[in-house]
Design a protein around this motif. Structure first.
Motif, short mmCIF file in Angstrom:
data_model
loop_
_atom_site.label_atom_id
_atom_site.label_comp_id
_atom_site.label_asym_id
_atom_site.label_seq_id
_atom_site.Cartn_x
_atom_site.Cartn_y
_atom_site.Cartn_z
N GLN A 47 4.02 14.44 13.92
CA GLN A 47 4.85 13.28 14.26
C GLN A 47 4.30 12.49 15.44
OE1 GLN A 47 8.72 14.79 14.97
NE2 GLN A 47 9.14 15.19 12.83
N LEU A 48 3.22 12.96 16.05
CA LEU A 48 2.68 12.25 17.20
C LEU A 48 1.72 11.14 16.80
CD1 LEU A 48 1.88 15.26 19.52
CD2 LEU A 48 3.79 13.73 19.71
N PHE A 49 1.27 11.19 15.55
CA PHE A 49 0.23 10.25 15.13
C PHE A 49 0.82 8.87 14.83
CE2 PHE A 49 -3.66 12.64 14.55
CZ PHE A 49 -3.20 13.94 14.63
N ALA A 50 0.14 7.82 15.33
CA ALA A 50 0.49 6.45 14.96
C ALA A 50 -0.83 5.73 14.70
CB ALA A 50 1.26 5.77 16.08
N PHE A 51 -1.11 5.48 13.45
CA PHE A 51 -2.40 4.88 13.10
C PHE A 51 -2.29 3.36 13.10
CE2 PHE A 51 -4.85 8.52 12.08
CZ PHE A 51 -3.97 9.46 11.63
N THR A 52 -3.40 2.70 13.49
CA THR A 52 -3.46 1.24 13.39
C THR A 52 -4.52 0.81 12.39
OG1 THR A 52 -4.94 1.23 15.29
CG2 THR A 52 -2.62 0.83 15.71
N GLU A 53 -5.65 1.52 12.33
CA GLU A 53 -6.71 1.16 11.39
C GLU A 53 -7.28 2.41 10.74
OE1 GLU A 53 -8.75 -2.81 13.29
OE2 GLU A 53 -9.05 -0.90 14.30
N GLU A 59 -11.30 4.02 10.56
CA GLU A 59 -11.56 5.31 11.20
C GLU A 59 -12.09 6.32 10.18
OE1 GLU A 59 -8.15 6.26 13.49
OE2 GLU A 59 -9.02 8.15 14.18
N HIS A 83 -15.71 5.69 9.29
CA HIS A 83 -16.61 6.17 10.35
C HIS A 83 -16.73 7.68 10.33
CE1 HIS A 83 -16.39 2.14 12.19
NE2 HIS A 83 -17.55 2.50 12.70
N THR A 122 4.25 2.59 -10.84
CA THR A 122 5.37 2.24 -11.69
C THR A 122 6.12 1.08 -11.04
OG1 THR A 122 7.35 3.07 -12.81
CG2 THR A 122 6.93 3.89 -10.61
N VAL A 142 6.41 1.53 -7.12
CA VAL A 142 5.84 2.69 -6.44
C VAL A 142 4.37 2.73 -6.81
CG1 VAL A 142 5.82 5.18 -6.27
CG2 VAL A 142 7.99 4.00 -6.53
N VAL A 172 0.86 4.94 -6.07
CA VAL A 172 0.28 6.15 -5.48
C VAL A 172 -1.22 5.92 -5.43
CG1 VAL A 172 -0.01 8.62 -5.66
CG2 VAL A 172 2.10 7.57 -6.45
N GLU A 183 -3.84 11.20 -0.04
CA GLU A 183 -3.04 10.44 -0.99
C GLU A 183 -1.86 9.83 -0.27
OE1 GLU A 183 -1.97 11.97 -5.16
OE2 GLU A 183 -0.12 12.01 -4.00
N GLN A 214 1.77 7.21 -0.88
CA GLN A 214 2.71 6.59 -1.82
C GLN A 214 3.55 5.58 -1.07
OE1 GLN A 214 4.82 9.32 -4.39
NE2 GLN A 214 6.70 8.15 -4.12
#
Lengths: 348, 208
Positions: free
Chosen positions: A219-225, A229, A232, A250, A258, A260, A272, A274
């Motif tokens: 829960q600590l992760f906050a991705f921007t790009e 990343e 790389h 679908t 939705v 996936v 993966e 969704q």
């Protein structure tokens, strides 16, 4: 001489400091000189270690330190009775280092691939000011109240009025000095354990009270790009460039689509995602792939501080995925901005 | 790693557009060379993902801050799991209210004289106080770590009954009593081990 001996008898120093303080600083064979000991004499009345609140708190926390040191740990630098009961700042410094060592050792050996920002956040989650303040609260520690007499508040964390803007200008928004005082108390307890017992006892205490807490590192992760990343990362690992493919979908063009999306490196599926739009699903897929890499866990890990003679060392990761980016779309377009920053000879 | 080539290409593109400015040096960013002039020309608030070569006068911490990694961290605090490591008894304080005159307080008075000392010795982490409440029924007031209080009136109680009430207060956690509905009987902080069924991963029969 006799006066000095009487003064020495009235000295009330706590625990480990009793023997070492004077003998190292005074070389004469006779007893302490009156002038020196007069400075260190504390109050005549006995230190109030029988207050029920203090004794109950000491028993509840269960730290293997005497009640005297525990009382000192409750006393902040700004406490109104600091001159009589001592301050917790030295204990707190030691406890802070010990906490930092054992908790970082645990996180780094458990998750060797965590990025540094996440590692810092995880450390903060265990031993930051907020975390230690909530730990103190769970121990049932009460804080100082201004309108009540100090004698009735033995057993509470004692601190005085502090202008936080001056003392700690880099504090977090909304952080009160009371939180810092509570955190200092917890660190001081751990420092006290390390001094009275040894570091193994301190480690056992930290494991029981701090490391037993639950933190979902996910829960600590906050991705921007994440796409950038991930590409790389694949390049660094010598894998094929990641490609996103639609795995299933679908409801396209309807109210609740939705999609996936899977991100593949060659024939291997890395992650993966969704979502209700293809872009978001691609984002989530790359983010999940990165999480799968960063959150790789070493199972049955032996901590370096507990290493036996056959310790073979821990897994050391290559390091962070460095993504140098220069977001050119944010560059200002007006020439005025650049003119101001020219070397002097080119200006005007 | 080819990031240096990437950034050199970008910088040369900027220099083509704005030939009179030199915002960044063309030397590779991995080597810690001093930029001519000595100060960064990109204000932090404009370039979120800007790299900075080491500038004199700036601390390592500040430099690290300015090399923004795409993965950011959220602020969280680890939650306690009372009992996993250490166990903290949730009852913090017991206050016994008694009356010298009232007949309903006879059992309480006897409890205070006979049983209280042993109970206090058995529970050193509980702060115990005795308060006179003249012309009132005897009570036991329990204060918990979460700040809540629970008061039990023990009028006409025998010492053994009062001891039972003390144990009841000791065993509680202080949270407000609430009805546990049948669908919430299993409560856990861990996610499901086998995962939640999804039609997209179930197999050919349910493929959409």
């Amino acid at each position: 001489m006799a006066a000095a001996r009487r003064t020495a008898q009235r000295l009330r120093l706590n625990g480990a400091t009793r023997s070492s303080v004077f003998r190292t600083s005074i070389r004469c064979n006779s007893s302490f000189s009156p002038a020196f000991s007069a400075e260190r004499v504390s109050i005549e009345q006995p230190v109030p270690t029988t207050s029920p609140r203090l004794v109950a708190l000491h028993a509840r926390v269960g730290a293997p330190i005497p009640v005297d040191t525990f009382l000192r740990a409750l006393n902040d630098n700004t406490s109104p009775v600091v001159s009589q009961l001592g301050t917790n700042s030295h204990l707190s410094h030691l406890g802070s280092s010990i906490l930092g060592y054992y908790v970082s050792e645990y996180i780094i050996t458990k998750y060797p691939r965590l990025p540094s920002s996440i590692l810092k956040a995880a450390l903060d989650a265990f031993i930051g000011v907020k975390a230690l303040k909530s730990l103190a609260r769970e121990w049932g520690v009460e804080l100082f109240q201004k309108d009540v007499e100090v004698e009735k508040q033995i057993g509470r964390v004692l601190f005085g009025r502090v202008d936080d803007r001056i003392v700690n200008p880099e504090r977090e928004k909304g952080q009160q000095y009371a939180d810092v005082a509570a955190a200092t108390f917890v660190r001081a307890v751990i420092g006290g354990i390390a001094l009275h017992q040894d570091r193994n006892a301190a480690r056992a205490f930290i494991e029981a009270h701090v490391l037993s807490r639950k933190l979902d590192v996910l829960q600590l992760f906050a991705f921007t790009e994440p796409n950038r990343e991930l590409s790389h990362l694949c390049k660094r690992e010598g894998m094929e460039a990641p490609v996103s493919r639609l795995v299933a979908e679908t409801g396209r063009k309807s109210r609740s689509p939705v999609f996936v999306v899977g991100v593949y490196s060659g024939a291997d599926k890395l992650g993966e995602g969704q979502a209700s739009s293809m872009k978001e699903a691609e984002f989530r897929a790359a983010a999940n792939a990165l999480k799968g890499y960063y959150l790789w866990e070493q199972k049955d890990v032996v901590l370096p501080s507990q290493a036996g003679p056959d310790y073979k060392g821990s897994f050391i990761d290559k390091g962070e995925v460095i993504v140098n980016t220069l977001n050119t779309s944010n560059l200002p377009l007006s020439s005025e901005y650049y003119v101001k920053r020219l070397p002097r000879k080119h200006q005007k | 790693m080819n990031c240096n080539g990437h950034i050199t290409a970008v910088i040369s593109w900027i220099l083509q557009l704005f030939p009179w400015s030199t915002p960044v040096s063309t030397t590779p960013s991995s080597s810690n060379t001093r930029r001519p002039g000595g100060s960064c020309t990109c204000p932090e608030h404009l370039h979120r993902n800007c790299t900075q070569i080491w500038t004199p006068g700036k601390s390592i911490y500040e430099q690290e801050k300015s090399v923004k990694m795409p993965v950011q961290a959220l602020k969280k605090v680890a939650t306690s799991q009372n009992g996993v490591g250490s166990y903290i008894l949730q009852l913090r304080k017991l206050d016994f209210g008694y009356c010298d005159w009232a007949g309903a307080s006879r059992g309480m008075n006897e409890f205070l004289l006979r049983n209280l000392k042993q109970f206090a010795a058995d529970h050193p982490s509980v702060e115990i106080t005795v308060t006179p409440r003249p012309a009132h029924h005897p009570i036991i007031r329990g204060t918990y770590i979460n700040g809540r209080e629970k008061v039990i009136c023990v009028r006409n109680g025998t010492p053994s009954e009062i001891l039972e009430k003390c144990k009841l207060l000791r065993d509680q956690s202080g949270v407000k009593l609430k009805k546990i509905k049948a669908r919430n009987v299993v409560q856990s902080t861990n996610s499901s081990v086998r995962g939640i069924w999804s039609p997209f991963h179930a197999g050919k029969l349910h493929q959409i």
